[in-house]
Design a protein around this motif. Structure first.
Motif, PDB file in Angstrom:
ATOM      1  N   VAL A  51      -5.388   6.816   1.263  1.00 26.51           N
ATOM      2  CA  VAL A  51      -4.422   7.642   0.529  1.00 26.51           C
ATOM      3  C   VAL A  51      -4.522   9.098   0.973  1.00 26.51           C
ATOM      4  O   VAL A  51      -3.501   9.765   1.198  1.00 26.51           O
ATOM      5  CB  VAL A  51      -4.639   7.517  -0.997  1.00 26.51           C
ATOM      6  CG1 VAL A  51      -3.826   8.544  -1.763  1.00 26.51           C
ATOM      7  CG2 VAL A  51      -4.312   6.106  -1.461  1.00 26.51           C
ATOM      8  N   TYR A  88       9.241   9.080   1.474  1.00 32.76           N
ATOM      9  CA  TYR A  88       7.940   8.455   1.250  1.00 32.76           C
ATOM     10  C   TYR A  88       7.689   8.259  -0.250  1.00 32.76           C
ATOM     11  O   TYR A  88       7.239   7.195  -0.673  1.00 32.76           O
ATOM     12  CB  TYR A  88       6.817   9.285   1.872  1.00 32.76           C
ATOM     13  CG  TYR A  88       5.470   8.688   1.588  1.00 32.76           C
ATOM     14  CD1 TYR A  88       5.033   7.576   2.296  1.00 32.76           C
ATOM     15  CD2 TYR A  88       4.662   9.198   0.584  1.00 32.76           C
ATOM     16  CE1 TYR A  88       3.819   6.993   2.009  1.00 32.76           C
ATOM     17  CE2 TYR A  88       3.445   8.619   0.298  1.00 32.76           C
ATOM     18  CZ  TYR A  88       3.025   7.522   1.016  1.00 32.76           C
ATOM     19  OH  TYR A  88       1.823   6.947   0.718  1.00 32.76           O
ATOM     20  N   ARG A  91       9.733   5.416  -1.613  1.00 36.44           N
ATOM     21  CA  ARG A  91       9.167   4.137  -1.168  1.00 36.44           C
ATOM     22  C   ARG A  91       7.954   3.761  -2.016  1.00 36.44           C
ATOM     23  O   ARG A  91       7.794   2.613  -2.427  1.00 36.44           O
ATOM     24  CB  ARG A  91       8.775   4.231   0.302  1.00 36.44           C
ATOM     25  CG  ARG A  91       8.455   2.876   0.915  1.00 36.44           C
ATOM     26  CD  ARG A  91       7.957   3.022   2.300  1.00 36.44           C
ATOM     27  NE  ARG A  91       6.524   3.271   2.177  1.00 36.44           N
ATOM     28  CZ  ARG A  91       5.708   3.495   3.166  1.00 36.44           C
ATOM     29  NH1 ARG A  91       6.155   3.586   4.379  1.00 36.44           N
ATOM     30  NH2 ARG A  91       4.433   3.679   2.963  1.00 36.44           N
ATOM     31  N   GLU A  92       7.115   4.738  -2.309  1.00 35.80           N
ATOM     32  CA  GLU A  92       5.935   4.476  -3.126  1.00 35.80           C
ATOM     33  C   GLU A  92       6.323   4.075  -4.545  1.00 35.80           C
ATOM     34  O   GLU A  92       5.738   3.154  -5.115  1.00 35.80           O
ATOM     35  CB  GLU A  92       5.011   5.700  -3.147  1.00 35.80           C
ATOM     36  CG  GLU A  92       4.301   5.942  -1.845  1.00 35.80           C
ATOM     37  CD  GLU A  92       3.384   4.798  -1.463  1.00 35.80           C
ATOM     38  OE1 GLU A  92       2.516   4.413  -2.265  1.00 35.80           O
ATOM     39  OE2 GLU A  92       3.537   4.274  -0.340  1.00 35.80           O
ATOM     40  N   GLU A  95       7.578   0.579  -4.545  1.00 38.69           N
ATOM     41  CA  GLU A  95       6.459  -0.361  -4.393  1.00 38.69           C
ATOM     42  C   GLU A  95       5.672  -0.527  -5.688  1.00 38.69           C
ATOM     43  O   GLU A  95       5.275  -1.622  -6.056  1.00 38.69           O
ATOM     44  CB  GLU A  95       5.544   0.132  -3.260  1.00 38.69           C
ATOM     45  CG  GLU A  95       4.584  -0.920  -2.784  1.00 38.69           C
ATOM     46  CD  GLU A  95       3.856  -0.463  -1.537  1.00 38.69           C
ATOM     47  OE1 GLU A  95       2.608  -0.441  -1.567  1.00 38.69           O
ATOM     48  OE2 GLU A  95       4.532  -0.108  -0.555  1.00 38.69           O
ATOM     49  N   ILE A  96       5.489   0.570  -6.411  1.00 35.98           N
ATOM     50  CA  ILE A  96       4.754   0.509  -7.690  1.00 35.98           C
ATOM     51  C   ILE A  96       5.509  -0.362  -8.682  1.00 35.98           C
ATOM     52  O   ILE A  96       4.915  -1.225  -9.328  1.00 35.98           O
ATOM     53  CB  ILE A  96       4.550   1.936  -8.259  1.00 35.98           C
ATOM     54  CG1 ILE A  96       3.504   2.679  -7.434  1.00 35.98           C
ATOM     55  CG2 ILE A  96       4.143   1.877  -9.731  1.00 35.98           C
ATOM     56  CD1 ILE A  96       3.429   4.161  -7.724  1.00 35.98           C
TER      57      ILE A  96
END
Length: 101
Positions: A51, A88, A91-92, A95-96
């Protein structure tokens, strides 16, 4: 929106220096966390190292935009780097939320 409006951000040498120092610190921390995580066989610390590596990559994207603007007058490079961060982050978030369904 900044790219569409044609707003030309000014460059800041202290901002460039700060962002370069931030990127260097993130890469140094990422390496140390990953190395320590492997030595301790700690998956959480190894993940934290990955990370932090991403944080360094994102800081480098910002640094590239700032530097291209300052060196070549490529006013669009600075806001374009911001869009990399937004992409970004989106996208995160996706995904979460998909991981929790």
């Amino acid at each position: 929106m900044v790219l569409v409006s044609g707003y030309h951000p000014r460059h800041s040498v202290p901002g460039i220096i700060w962002t370069a120092a931030t990127a260097a610190a993130m890469f140094t921390l990422a390496s140390g966390k990953a190395r320590t995580g492997r030595a301790l066989n700690n998956p959480v610390l190894r993940t934290e190292g990955r990370v932090t590596m991403i944080d360094g990559i994102l800081a480098t994207a910002v640094l590239l935009g700032l530097t291209l603007n300052a060196a070549f007058g490529w006013w669009w490079a600075d806001p374009a780097a911001g869009y990399v961060l937004v992409f970004y982050a989106a996208r995160e978030v996706r995904e979460i939320f998909s991981a929790h369904h």
